[in-house]
Scaffold this active site. Sequence first.
Site, PDB file in Angstrom:
ATOM      1  N   CYS A   1     -23.749 -15.764   5.140  1.00 13.30           N
ATOM      2  CA  CYS A   1     -24.544 -16.975   5.365  1.00 13.30           C
ATOM      3  C   CYS A   1     -25.402 -17.292   4.139  1.00 13.30           C
ATOM      4  CB  CYS A   1     -25.377 -16.811   6.640  1.00 13.30           C
ATOM      5  SG  CYS A   1     -26.064 -18.372   7.211  1.00 13.30           S
TER       6      CYS A   1
ATOM      7  N   HIS B   1     -20.862 -15.602  10.472  1.00 13.96           N
ATOM      8  CA  HIS B   1     -21.558 -14.369  10.842  1.00 13.96           C
ATOM      9  C   HIS B   1     -20.639 -13.334  11.460  1.00 13.96           C
ATOM     10  CE1 HIS B   1     -25.749 -15.676  10.132  1.00 13.96           C
ATOM     11  NE2 HIS B   1     -25.205 -16.875  10.264  1.00 13.96           N
TER      12      HIS B   1
ATOM     13  N   GLU C   1     -21.304 -10.398  11.996  1.00 13.85           N
ATOM     14  CA  GLU C   1     -22.082  -9.504  12.870  1.00 13.85           C
ATOM     15  C   GLU C   1     -22.257 -10.099  14.268  1.00 13.85           C
ATOM     16  OE1 GLU C   1     -23.358 -11.543  10.799  1.00 13.85           O
ATOM     17  OE2 GLU C   1     -25.268 -12.327  11.529  1.00 13.85           O
TER      18      GLU C   1
END
Lengths: 1094, 361
Positions: B251, B335, B337
């Site tokens: 990001c 993202h 994650e």
Amino acid sequence: MTDQITGIKNREPNSMPNVRKVLLLGSGALKIGEAGEFDYSGSQALKALREEGAETILINPNIATVQTSEGVADKIYFLPVTPYFVEKVIARERPDGIMLAFGGQTALNCGVALYQSGVFEKYNLQVLGTPVQAIMDTEDRELFVKKLDQIDVKTIQSFAVSTLDDALQAAGRLGYPIIVRAAYALGGLGSGFCNDESELQTLAGKAFNYSDQLLIEKSLKGWKEIEYEVVRDRYDNCITVCNMENFDPLGIHTGESIVVAPSQTLTNSEYHKLRELAIQIVRHIGIVGECNVQYAFDPESEDYRVIEVNARLSRSSALASKATGYPLAFVAAKLGLGYGLFDLKNSVTKSTSAFFEPALDYIVVKIPRWDLGKFSGVSKEIGSSMKSVGEIMAIGRTFEEAIQKGLRMIGLGMHGFVENKELIIDDIDKALREPTDQRIFVISKAFRKGYTVDQIHELTKIDRWFLHKLYRIVLTAETLEGYTPSSLDFEKNGNSGFDEILKRAKQQGFSDFQIARALWKDQVDDAAPAIIRTYRKKRGIRPVVKQIDTLAAEYPAQTNYLYLTYNGSENDVQYLGDHRSVIVLGSGAYRIGSSVEFDWCSVNALNTVRKEGYRSVMINYNPETVSTDYDMCDRLYFDELTYERVMDIIELENPHGVIVSVGGQIPNNLAVRLDESGVNILGTSAKSIDNAEDRHKFSSMLDRLGIDQPRWRELTTLGEIHHFANEVGFPLLVRPSYVLSGAAMNVCSNNSELERFLTLATEVSSRYPVVVSEFIEESKEIEMDAVAQNGELVAYAISEHVEFAGVHSGDATILFPAQKIYVQTARRIKQITRQIAKALNITGPFNIQFLAKDNDIKVIECNLRASRSFPFVSKILKINFIELAAKVMLEVPVEKPEKSAFELDYVGIKASQFSFTRLQKADPVLGVDMASTGEVGAIGNHFDDALLTSMLAVGYRVPEKNIMISSGGTKSKVDLLDPCRLLQKNGYALYATGGTQKFLEENGVNSTFVAWPDDEHATLKVNDMIAERKFDLIINIPKNLTERELTNGYRIRRGAIDYNIPLITNARLASAFIKAFCRITRDDIEIKHWEEYN
Amino acid sequence: MHRYKPVRLILENGTVFHGQSFGAEKATSGEVVFSTAMVGYPESLTDPSYEGQILTLTYPIIGNYGVPAQSETDGISDFFESARIHAAGLIVQDYCDDYSHWNAQESLSDWLRQNGVPGISGIDTRQLTKVLREKGSMLGKIVFEEEDEIDFYDPESENLVARVSCKEPVEYGYGDKKVVLIDCGAKLNIVRELIKRNIHLVRVPWDYDFSGIDYDGLFISNGPGNPGYCEVTVEHIREAMQRNKPIFGICMGNQLLAKAAGANTYKLKYGHRSHNQPVRRVGGSSCFITSQNHGYAVDESLLGDEWEPWFINMNDGTNEGIRHKTKPFFSVQFHPEATGGPTDTRFFFDEFVKSVISNQS
């Protein structure tokens, strides 16, 4: 560090499969567990194939569907979807590819059978989409568990057994309660819960008739049930288009459960854990196209089990398509041809990619529709096997709004969750614990009786989230009930807080009627809701129109897929107000008596409206339909067909007019009120519709025209009824307006039957009058489907029933063109039709039912709307009656078709599909109330081949050897004598119960005596033989209503159903079927497609 | 049933929305943005990338499963993405009073109140979203009494990264391999994913000079606002490139690495905030559904010759990742994650750790 980081090998599979000619298998007649959703998926798939320039061949005997219409597939075979016929078509057509995923379990099972017998290999036929091996891995439980074990995905611990002993042993190891599932069975057929050994013995005994393999599993009752719809392309790209959560916990079949999308009680971690698993599973199995993954999910942890994977389009996928706007079937078909998801566009935004997951900014609620009241003896409990016949989908921006809309949509006379007619329930605890089709209303009742959310949760295991929401509806109802009609006097009261509560009620989905009832209590009348409507409009409380755009407004979308909500302040749509739109009202939830045929009518009306230069607007809420595909019209309002909502839409749309005559009875019933509100009803006037619907008005019109009808009277006391019975004699057809239990209509052949029916089953009073009519035995029933313009007949079709009157026209076997009626009869029927058309000044579709005995013609019913048989006669005659009807309603000039039914060189037969196997304990007997769930239409060169094809298409088999007959009363005994002689001549072995055996013997036909079920001492008992599956066909004609006949007959009929033995209960149909299979064999049936009949 | 105070959302273009308050009864202002994610409000609200933003959720029914406990394991919150709510306010259609979940500790309403963050319900969030889509993200304020209770505030007038980054280096995990995590506002799941893979993680402030640390890999986190404020970080990344150790950015990390590689960034009209963003590998057929939350994007036209675009957004064609043609430097705009959102691209952590382990230079 170049490519290794991707972890993503660039998968470049083989080149695109080169297919020019594709065979698609349909799902046949609608049945419980396999309904209209497959018309939608098949139609979408065919559209995708045609877009690619492939030649398409469809096998589907369901003649009422949209997919079997002109221009949808290149060639349509109205043949049974069975390995025998499909192979014949393959041999004749030699297609390059076949698609198995769009015709439900019927198509899938047929495909697997053909694959296993080497047919695909033999004809070098490529299976497009998910490979057959992957299908088998998901269908065979043992393979399935093994497959998921390979990737450490948890399934429900279960044992596959093929004998009763093994079943008992497995259950012993798992510990009761257990659940039994039959492999390779539709919608949980033969499945159920068992709390102990004896229950298992009974259930397993039956289940082995549907499947050679049973699964014995530990019950996870009370767990959440969650579903994901997954799409995968051959490049291994995966998306989950939608997830859904069942309102009812595990234990209730997902087809029987209220379902919401998206899930409401899952956290991010849970949602994505199950999503990740679903993708992992789908990749491992190797799906190409669409499939769904069902989970059981622990409500107290993140523990899960995979329940099943459906490697095909399903009811859930149709729902998911409608819930999200993502056209799953269309995309799946394209992926089957070899495309990647990245090649395809989002069909709503038209600019973004089809590789994405829809974001919803609304909630949808699906509610099943049951029709259990139509069957005598059926168990009303809902559980692990599916019984519902249709479903609805409601859209809102609060759960309360969506569920209350939905409870109105199911069309059971309910106004929402509250403010309904008081439900009588003896034991609320029991009714909550043991759910029936009434469950949701029992919850409402329980709240009113002071039950708490926790108490109801304990009894039902429904997640508290749903119960809290429902409780808020109850609280709002109670607050509203604290007000009176005088609160509506704003001038006097000023802002008393009423507006705020009114607004909240509307945001929670209360209808104007519900609000009126809360205010007026028992004094509520028809005028009250209109007062609410006027008041709230004055106070600015109006719904807004929102779009379903798949991306929650993130990107601009030109979508025409709309719903109304009170949870919003701005319309998404700009209205032109140019009066150039025409609204077509759809048919609502599929139910017994109103099904896919009205969807066909709606779609054809929409097409015509569009062709004639108007914008077509659809209102409907049935997710299983093609008419609710937003591609089919210029604007789709996925919303209620109540007066209130239809008026909301009309006020926004300002249409040229509204078509109420193609969606069955629901729109037809709105005609008068809409007309009174100044709406332009296209075609036949609302006044004429009322004149046909109102029994008294219609009857006196017939008298005036000198048209005969069976004598009838509307009566309010038992005395009057007996008096009328003396006057016209028995048998009598009795139609009560208030039914306590059982069937709504009955034929009574003597005083004691009449007495029993009227006192046990109904109420007779001035509030609830009973209509009693003369019932004419041995009378032919003839149907007239027609279109008229300004009272002049434009087109007509006369068809006849194979059965005598007494079998509901929706259950009867129908022959078109009529073959066996006198010319004089036909002429008289035409004359009467013209007279009625003229008298009612009909413009549009209509249907009249006649009784004909000798040349005596009586009118029994007239509907100024399209009837169930419109698609059938349109397709046989190859004249689109709906297109004609829509044109005349739009006042477009039409030419009278020149073709006449008398010139046809072929015949069509419409046969009915019954779903008694699913309806435990229901008596599979036909009567004046409709019981069938679907139909097929077959075309033949003559009556016999058409009949045989149609019977095979609804699941009958040509018997091999043994036929059991109990032929009922004297008349039917005589009727069946010749057919029995024929059977004997053809080498069949006949078995017969006492009277029948004696009668046959006296007439020179040999048969073996079998004893009635209640004959304790007999050696050869019919039910034992049924259980041993000794018979290939059972003919049981109900004789009379004596207790012994009823029980014995019931046990034979039910036994036939439970042991999956073909059963016929009508002497005329039995004769016709026997003659057909004795005169010709299956091999004599010509393999011809629709166009070849001309 | 609670009765909630009336409250207004006022946009800088003068549009006013009326709703009811279900959070802290305190005026606030910030940049109004929308997210189309249907789950994960506890994760989103604690995501430091939402610092200074008033978050509108397009999914209408919010609060259903309450809010989990504040528990921690090894100093890392079990359920949240940081120690506090970063969003300046929350806007929903239908706030759900009665939550139901085994893991819930309290209601969303109570949690917002404790954190001093206002929440509004009863707003036509679809209408609001369309305004933002058509006119672009704009400033807004939530007021209870007077319109001038509080001034409009542009969070981008300050360095938000500096506000949310850790103040001192923090170490996590005990692995052999050491990774420096530049904390521009890192979501805790980045930390969890790395230490789960036996990484010894040194989380350093956004402007920290980590050249003295002997590390095996560099990780640049996500973060809020305009990457233009982080020139120091870009400088540090440029220096780090000389060491040829694997670098991975997420990001904001993608934007900073791109800047270090010569490219520029620009502000998107209304950003990408959702769990359903499709990305495709440039020149390949692999596609992924990703979780995203960013207002700025990389303009790849100025990327150095040694670099190439790696992923693109399949909806609007914007850049979703870059990589060095020969060295182990790469980053993604989305993202991997997750939390919240889809976990499809979590394998990037495996691949990063693999490259950290195998890297010889």
